[in-house]
Design a protein around this motif. Structure first.
Motif, short mmCIF file in Angstrom:
data_model
loop_
_atom_site.label_atom_id
_atom_site.label_comp_id
_atom_site.label_asym_id
_atom_site.label_seq_id
_atom_site.Cartn_x
_atom_site.Cartn_y
_atom_site.Cartn_z
N VAL A 215 45.89 28.84 39.10
CA VAL A 215 45.90 27.49 38.55
C VAL A 215 47.24 27.22 37.87
O VAL A 215 47.86 26.18 38.08
CB VAL A 215 44.73 27.30 37.56
N ARG A 216 47.71 28.18 37.09
CA ARG A 216 49.02 28.02 36.44
C ARG A 216 50.10 27.85 37.48
O ARG A 216 51.06 27.10 37.27
CB ARG A 216 49.32 29.25 35.59
N GLY A 217 49.97 28.53 38.60
CA GLY A 217 50.97 28.43 39.65
C GLY A 217 50.83 27.19 40.52
O GLY A 217 51.59 26.99 41.46
N GLY A 218 49.81 26.38 40.21
CA GLY A 218 49.66 25.12 40.92
C GLY A 218 49.03 25.25 42.30
O GLY A 218 49.11 24.32 43.11
N LYS A 219 48.44 26.38 42.61
CA LYS A 219 47.86 26.54 43.95
C LYS A 219 46.38 26.14 43.98
O LYS A 219 45.84 25.81 45.02
CB LYS A 219 47.97 28.01 44.41
N LEU A 220 45.72 26.23 42.84
CA LEU A 220 44.30 25.90 42.77
C LEU A 220 44.08 24.86 41.66
O LEU A 220 44.85 24.77 40.72
CB LEU A 220 43.45 27.14 42.48
N ARG A 221 42.99 24.09 41.82
CA ARG A 221 42.68 23.07 40.82
C ARG A 221 41.25 23.28 40.31
O ARG A 221 40.33 23.33 41.11
CB ARG A 221 42.79 21.68 41.45
N PRO A 222 41.10 23.45 38.99
CA PRO A 222 39.75 23.60 38.45
C PRO A 222 39.08 22.23 38.36
O PRO A 222 39.69 21.25 37.91
CB PRO A 222 40.00 24.19 37.06
N LEU A 223 37.83 22.14 38.81
CA LEU A 223 37.13 20.86 38.75
C LEU A 223 36.17 20.79 37.58
O LEU A 223 36.01 19.75 36.95
CB LEU A 223 36.35 20.62 40.05
N ALA A 224 35.50 21.91 37.32
CA ALA A 224 34.56 21.93 36.20
C ALA A 224 34.37 23.37 35.76
O ALA A 224 34.56 24.29 36.55
CB ALA A 224 33.22 21.32 36.61
N THR A 225 33.98 23.52 34.50
CA THR A 225 33.85 24.87 33.97
C THR A 225 32.57 25.01 33.15
O THR A 225 32.03 23.99 32.68
CB THR A 225 35.08 25.23 33.10
N VAL A 226 32.11 26.23 33.02
CA VAL A 226 30.89 26.45 32.24
C VAL A 226 31.18 26.25 30.76
O VAL A 226 30.47 25.54 30.07
CB VAL A 226 30.32 27.86 32.51
N SER A 227 32.25 26.88 30.26
CA SER A 227 32.61 26.60 28.88
C SER A 227 34.06 26.14 28.83
O SER A 227 34.87 26.49 29.69
CB SER A 227 32.37 27.82 27.99
N GLN A 228 34.34 25.36 27.81
CA GLN A 228 35.65 24.73 27.66
C GLN A 228 36.80 25.74 27.83
O GLN A 228 36.74 26.84 27.30
CB GLN A 228 35.73 24.12 26.26
N LEU A 229 37.84 25.33 28.58
CA LEU A 229 39.01 26.19 28.74
C LEU A 229 40.07 25.77 27.75
O LEU A 229 40.50 24.62 27.74
CB LEU A 229 39.57 26.07 30.16
N ARG A 230 40.48 26.70 26.90
CA ARG A 230 41.42 26.35 25.84
C ARG A 230 42.75 25.85 26.42
O ARG A 230 43.35 24.91 25.92
CB ARG A 230 41.66 27.56 24.95
N GLU A 231 43.18 26.48 27.50
CA GLU A 231 44.48 26.13 28.06
C GLU A 231 44.44 24.81 28.84
O GLU A 231 45.45 24.13 28.97
CB GLU A 231 44.91 27.27 28.99
N TYR A 232 43.27 24.46 29.37
CA TYR A 232 43.12 23.23 30.14
C TYR A 232 41.97 22.41 29.56
O TYR A 232 40.90 22.31 30.16
CB TYR A 232 42.86 23.54 31.61
N PRO A 233 42.20 21.79 28.40
CA PRO A 233 41.09 21.09 27.73
C PRO A 233 40.57 19.90 28.54
O PRO A 233 39.47 19.42 28.28
CB PRO A 233 41.70 20.65 26.40
N LYS A 234 41.37 19.44 29.49
CA LYS A 234 40.93 18.25 30.24
C LYS A 234 39.90 18.58 31.31
O LYS A 234 39.25 17.68 31.84
CB LYS A 234 42.15 17.58 30.89
N VAL A 235 39.78 19.85 31.65
CA VAL A 235 38.78 20.22 32.66
C VAL A 235 37.40 20.10 32.02
O VAL A 235 37.12 20.72 31.00
CB VAL A 235 39.01 21.65 33.15
N PRO A 236 36.53 19.24 32.60
CA PRO A 236 35.22 19.01 31.96
C PRO A 236 34.29 20.21 32.12
O PRO A 236 34.44 20.99 33.06
CB PRO A 236 34.68 17.81 32.73
N THR A 237 33.36 20.34 31.19
CA THR A 237 32.34 21.37 31.36
C THR A 237 31.22 20.78 32.22
O THR A 237 31.08 19.56 32.34
CB THR A 237 31.76 21.81 30.02
N PHE A 238 30.44 21.67 32.82
CA PHE A 238 29.32 21.21 33.63
C PHE A 238 28.35 20.41 32.76
O PHE A 238 27.75 19.43 33.21
CB PHE A 238 28.60 22.39 34.27
N GLU A 239 28.21 20.83 31.51
CA GLU A 239 27.29 20.14 30.61
C GLU A 239 27.72 18.70 30.41
O GLU A 239 26.92 17.78 30.47
CB GLU A 239 27.24 20.89 29.28
N GLN A 240 29.05 18.51 30.19
CA GLN A 240 29.56 17.15 30.00
C GLN A 240 29.28 16.28 31.21
O GLN A 240 29.12 15.06 31.11
CB GLN A 240 31.06 17.18 29.74
#
Lengths: 323, 147, 498
Positions: A215-240
């Motif tokens: 993700v840092r290298g720009g090859k993959l894009r996170p769409l949603a996460t189980v718990s908040q990612l500190r480095e990528y706060p804009k990625v929504p959690t599944f709960e949200q």
């Protein structure tokens, strides 16, 4: 000459006797062995290596790492820990799926709760839904829309059946009411990541530390996460996004065989707490994608009871076949 | 081909039959979605056909002279020695078991003298302990010597 | 940074006294580990890991890479001397290497193995340096259908591997495939043929099976033949390859290196499968294929070059993409993580000192290994003069240690013992172990990729034929299966016997 050697021999014997007597009282008097059930280079290994220096300092002994891989997801290593002598010299860094997933899908030779002494939980890694950078979907809704329009066409890779990523995927499918084909990979995360980067599958439900550098290298894009990612706060959690039940993560805990003596636990508990909360270690672990979240013995035991029940219930609800 | 192929072929065709049955029990799935028994079943089927062919060949085709079996007792003892090592190593620890293995092979199997056997066994067990355990830090079992 | 500039920068890093010492320590230990059967690079690297935590990451990486390299060089030694693969990628070297040793030609076999490894290693580092990022993304185009077809094609090689009955070779292949399904089914988590034993849940380990089938069974055979064992030590001809040996080996080394490099780039193929392919290819191209397996030097030169090239090429997906191509790369990836570096697509750019330092030290390591290994050859050959009664207990002990230290599990040792006896019986009744091993290596990948490909394609088998690369593999496999079957008709065989 002879007499002096006799005297020194007696002193030596006395010292040896005294030494063992002291050893019984003060733990630890020899190196502590920590069993890694998933082989070198695994997350368990990396986490243990990072913590072991401070841990050794706290306990005033050497920490030795021993690999006991095998049995499908670390069952052999866990079994080894469960059957070790409860003297505090054989511990294990065990991952959550050993307790919450393995017993649900197959028989295991140990009791996931009573078979161990829970010492501490380090924290864990979020599970993240990721797509290729070149993929057309920018948000989780867009991806689910695509999956809805062509049921079964969308493919999602995980590290294998019965892993937390797989269970989260099943939960997402049930919650969102879509059909996504699950493609299980094995032999670690490598093949799954390779297939995702090569565009052979549409998405992956993977552990964040595995994805983070891509993700840092720009090859993959996170769409949603189980718990908040500190480095990528804009990625929504599944709960949200309204998928409340998608909440399984992978965590690591430290365990000993059942019935560790109280004096041993009195040493181990605080030592692990200090090592896990050591700011240097926290920084190292968070940099590679883990979330540090210390939990003590009682809390860890409760967590396992809760999660094991939750996985059993979800397997029934979603209708995954077990053996 | 040797004469024994008749029995080997028969044995493997029975084994193949068992594998096929297990394959069906595990679930064959479909060609579109193979199940866990798919590969075992078809590999078993192929093995079965080939084994029967080998069996028939053993009856119908020309057969060569079989290999001679010399030193059967010694072969059995060597095999039992390594099995014994395997069963004892975690209990007795590596050094002691390694010593016993080498000493047994030299003294009992090869009928060397006591002095020679024990000396070589001590040297081999000691050297392999130094190389594997101390230098390479292989995690060999310490066994009863540790406590 | 272009390649030349990078290399010069890397060399400036590699040629410090400290880093030279680290390389040397790595290759020396690697050679030792490689020579000792069973203890493979994975175990050795993980054992060495803790001692590198306080050193600087580049020096540590350089040492670990040197160690990996060293094991690849050293792995052939016991294959040639005692028919025991020093590590899994040297299985194929046993076929002709051990036969050469039995004819008193252990020296030339070891020499060609060392030189072939040097050549292949150097070629592969050049490839890694110039092409890493480009090739890595090309390798990603390899999807499940391609993997499956490549595996199937490789499987058809068994007909080339055997020099006895084709029927029996195919039978052993089928048996190998059955054995390869032991363990947890990857798609349903069903347990297959595990009979309540935990060790079997992850499947049969390749290393214990191979050490049993090759190493232990060879000892049992030799114990059973009072006369034969003395031949081994009686006649030792030349110590180094002759001019004819060099001539015979030149092309196989080149082909083996190229094949190994390109297959090594593809994540997951590892180092074992390419060596089988390279051996099969040499036998196919050879003017005297019937001599393969009886001790021809090409049969050592090609696979030994191939495994070294593949070992280097395995670094391509690891360094440029952060994808571990094999378990060893997974450990190195873990090591980088512990050092606080971030293996991934950014590694080459953000840590160019690491990338170029490692590359430059690979050149250095190759030279060191050649210099280290050549003088050792006469020493190894002398080993054959040790009376067999003293030698074989040590061989057995090394096999036992090796299979135990794989996972620190007695279960693996039991597997080795069982396959030792099985391999002995196989050889007595003239069944060959090589097809079984090949099927055992290929089986799990073949099955996984078959099922993954069908899941992805929605159950359409056409996916294997419509994707061009996959179709080519299938075609080649089909042809290579048919050709020898046509040639080796039973009638022809009987005529040959008359």
């Amino acid at each position: 000459m002879k007499r002096s050697s006799l005297v020194s021999a007696m002193i030596l014997t006395a010292a040896a006797f005294f030494g063992t007597a002291v050893a019984q009282e003060s733990y630890p008097s020899k190196p502590i062995k920590i069993v890694i059930p998933l082989g070198p280079g695994s997350g368990n290994d990396v986490v243990t290596r990072i913590l072991s220096e401070r841990l050794g300092k706290e306990l005033n002994t050497r920490i030795e790492v021993e690999y006991k891989a095998g049995g499908g997801g670390g069952v052999i290593g866990a079994d080894f820990v469960a059957n070790a002598k409860p003297d505090g010299y054989t511990l294990g860094t065990l991952n959550s799926s050993i307790f919450t997933n393995a017993p649900v899908f197959n028989t295991v030779p140990f009791d996931p709760i009573k078979g161990f002494t829970q010492i501490a939980r380090m924290g864990g890694g979020s599970i993240v839904l990721a797509v290729r950078d070149a993929a057309p979907w920018k948000t989780v809704e867009e991806f689910l829309d695509y999956a809805k329009k062509s049921p079964g066409k969308a493919t999602c890779g995980t590290t294998g059946v019965s892993t937390s990523g797989n269970l989260d995927l099943e939960l997402l499918k049930a919650d969102a009411g879509v059909e996504i084909t699950h493609v299980p990979y094995k032999a670690g995360s490598g093949p799954n990541i390779a297939a995702l980067l090569g565009g052979h599958i549409d998405c992956a439900m993977q552990l964040w530390p595995v994805l983070v550098n891509h993700v840092r290298g720009g090859k993959l894009r996170p769409l949603a996460t189980v718990s908040q990612l500190r480095e990528y706060p804009k990625v929504p959690t599944f709960e949200q996004k309204g998928f409340r039940s998608v909440d399984l993560e992978v965590w690591f805990g430290f365990f000993g065989p059942a019935n560790l003596p109280a004096n041993v636990m009195a040493k181990l508990g605080p030592a692990f707490e200090k090592a896990i909360n050591d700011p240097v270690n926290v920084a190292k672990l968070e940099k590679i994608g883990w979330t540090v979240q210390y939990e003590g013995s009682a809390a860890l035991r409760k967590r396992i009871e809760k999660e094991l029940a939750a996985v059993r219930a979800l397997v029934k609800r979603v209708g995954i076949k077990t053996n | 081909m040797v004469k024994a192929d008749r029995w080997i072929g028969l044995f493997f065709s029975l084994f193949a039959f068992y594998v096929c049955v297990e394959g069906v029990r595990l679930g064959l799935g479909t060609y579109q979605r193979p199940g866990p028994g798919f590969i075992p079943f078809y590999a078993g089927l192929i093995l079965g056909v080939l084994s029967l062919a080998v069996c028939l060949w053993g009856f119908l085709g020309q057969t060569d002279k079989p290999d001679r079996w010399q030193n059967r007792g010694q072969i059995a003892m060597v095999f039992l020695a390594i099995v014994g090592f395997t069963l004892l190593v975690e209990w007795l620890g590596f050094i002691l078991t390694a010593f016993l293995l080498v000493a047994f092979l030299l003294k009992v199997v090869e009928r060397r003298g006591w002095g020679f056997s024990v000396a070589v066994a001590v040297a081999v067990a000691g050297a392999s302990y130094v190389v594997f355990d101390l230098w390479l830090r292989a995690q060999l079992p310490a066994g009863i010597l540790a406590s | 940074m272009d390649a030349l500039e990078g290399l010069l920068y890397g060399l400036s890093l590699a040629f410090t006294l400290k880093n030279l010492a680290f390389v040397f320590a790595g290759v020396l230990l690697g050679t030792l580990v490689g020579v000792l059967p069973g203890i493979g690079p994975a175990a050795a690297i993980s054992l060495l890991l803790p001692s590198t935590f306080h050193a600087d990451p580049i020096s540590s990486m350089i040492m670990l890479c040197g160690l990996y390299y060293g094991t690849m060089y050293g792995g052939s030694t016991t294959s040639i001397l005692a028919n025991i693969p020093g590590e899994a990628a040297s299985i194929v070297t046993c076929f002709d290497g051990y036969q050469m040793a039995r004819q008193g030609r252990a020296g030339p076999a070891l020499g060609i193995a060392a030189f072939g490894s040097f050549f292949a290693g150097t070629i592969a580092v050049v490839g890694l340096m110039l092409l890493a990022p480009t090739l890595a993304s090309v390798a990603l185009k390899f999807g499940s259908p391609e993997y499956f077809s490549l595996m199937l094609m490789s499987l058809t090689l068994v007909t080339y591997l055997s020099h006895g009955s084709v029927l029996k070779a195919l039978m052993m292949t089928a048996l190998g495939l059955i054995l390869s399904t032991i363990g947890l089914d990857p798609v349903t988590t069903k347990l297959r043929f595990t009979y309540e034993t935990l060790v079997l849940r992850d499947g049969l380990g390749i290393v214990p099976v191979v050490m049993g089938l090759f190493g232990v069974s060879e000892v049992l055979l030799n114990v059973g033949e009072t006369m034969n064992r003395e031949i081994l030590r009686s006649k030792i001809k030349n110590l180094f390859p002759s001019l004819k040996d060099w001539k015979d080996s030149a092309l196989p080394i080149t082909r083996g290196s190229l094949l190994g490099f390109f297959l090594g780039i593809i994540p997951g193929l590892g180092t074992i499968i390419p060596t089988f392919l390279s051996y099969g290819m040499e036998k196919r191209l050879s003017k005297h294929p019937e001599k393969f397996g009886t001790g021809v030097i090409e049969g050592v030169a090609a696979p030994e070059s191939c495994n070294n090239a593949a070992a280097t090429a395995n670094f391509v997906p690891m360094l440029s993409l952060g994808i571990p191509a094999n378990p060893i790369m997974a450990i190195l990836l873990g090591a980088l993580t512990i050092y606080g570096l971030q293996p991934g697509p950014l590694l080459i750019r953000e840590h160019s000192d690491l990338f170029w330092g490692v590359i430059a030290s690979m050149y250095v390591a190759n030279v060191m290994l050649l210099v280290l290994n050549l003088p050792l050859i006469p020493l190894w050959v002398q080993l054959l003069k040790v009376p067999y009664t003293v030698l074989y207990p040590m061989i057995l002990l090394f096999c036992l240690i090796g299979s135990y230290s794989l996972n620190n599990n007695v279960g693996d040792v039991i597997i080795m013992c069982i396959f030792g006896l099985f391999g002995f019986l196989m050889k007595k009744f003239r069944y060959e172990p090589a097809p079984l091993v090949l099927a055992l290596v290929l089986g799990p990948m073949m099955e996984d990729n078959l099922r993954q490909a069908l899941l992805i394609s929605g159950g359409s088998i056409a996916t294997f034929f419509t994707r061009p690369l996959s179709a080519v593999f299938l075609l080649v496999g089909f042809v290579s299966l048919l050709l020898p079957l046509l040639k080796l008709r039973p009638t022809a065989k009987f005529r040959a016997q008359e």
